[in-house]
Enzyme design. Sequence first.
Site, short mmCIF file in Angstrom:
data_model
loop_
_atom_site.label_atom_id
_atom_site.label_comp_id
_atom_site.label_asym_id
_atom_site.label_seq_id
_atom_site.Cartn_x
_atom_site.Cartn_y
_atom_site.Cartn_z
N TYR A 136 -7.60 11.49 -0.44
CA TYR A 136 -7.09 12.27 -1.56
C TYR A 136 -8.20 13.04 -2.28
CZ TYR A 136 -2.92 9.22 -1.21
OH TYR A 136 -1.83 8.52 -0.78
N HIS A 153 -5.16 3.32 6.12
CA HIS A 153 -4.24 4.38 5.73
C HIS A 153 -3.19 4.69 6.80
CE1 HIS A 153 -4.15 8.15 2.93
NE2 HIS A 153 -2.94 7.81 3.29
#
Length: 269
Positions: free
Chosen positions: A44, A102
Site C-alpha cells: 500500500y 498477502h
Amino acid sequence: MKTFTLNNGLKLPAIGIGTYKAGLDAITQAIHAGCRYLDTASKYGNENVIAQAISSSEIPRENFIIASKLWKDDMGKENVNSAFAKTLENLKTDYVDIYFIHWPQKGLNVETWQALEEIYSQGKIRALGLSNFLPYHTEEIMKICKVTPSIAQLEFHAGHTQAFAMKYYQEKNILLQAWSPLARGRVFNDELILELAGKYHATPAQICLAFCLAENVMPIPRASSSSERLQENLDSEKITLSREDIMRIENMPPLGWSGEHPDRERVKI
C-alpha cells in the site's frame, strides 16, 4: 461491544479499517472516530502514514491493533526478515499485532510461513494470518505449521460470501476477516439491501457490515475522509439482523465480486 478473540487469545474489535489508498486525513479521521484496528500492507505504501497518524493522535501505541502484510515479491526465507524489518521501520514500532502473507505463491508459501513463525517466536508479531489464501492453499500451511494461522482474510460481502471457505475457516477456529465488505459500493442499489436498509433504519453499508458480523466475520471497510460515514460504519455493530434476513442475504444472487482470485489472472478494476 462485540469483540473477536483469536485462537491464540488476542482480542480484536468488531470492525477494523482498511487503509488501501488511504492518506493521512482518512486515517486520522478513522482514529478520531474510534477505530483502533488499522489494516495496511507494504504494497500500500502508507505504513509510514499509519505511524504518523498514530503519533499525532497521542493515543498510546498499545491501544491499537496494527496489521500489515508481506508482499509476494518478498516471499521466501531469504527475503522475509528484511521485508519485515522495513515494515517495523515504516510503522515506527518494534512489533506488529498481525502480519499476513498477502497472496499465496506456489512453491513459496511453506518456507515463508516457517520464516514468519521464527519472527513470531521472537515476540515481534502477536498473530499470524493469511490473506487471499483459499482452503486448499491453507491446507499446505496447516500440514507443516508450528503456529496455526489466526486470521484468514478474503473478499467477503453480501452477494459474494465464499460459503465453503467461510465454513472451512470457522471449523478450523481461524477468524475470517472480510476485505471489501461493502463490495466497493456495488451492492448498494440491490433491491434486497435497500429493503433491509429501510426496515432497520440503516444505510446499505450498515446492512452489509451487520451481515458480516452476523456471520462471525470481521469486516474491514476502507477508511473514508467523511467522519459521518466512518461513524456509521463503526455503529453497524449495534444492528441485529433477524435470522430470516441473514438467510435472505446468504441466498441473494452473486453480486459485486472484484474479479481478484489468487490462481487466476486478476481482472483490472
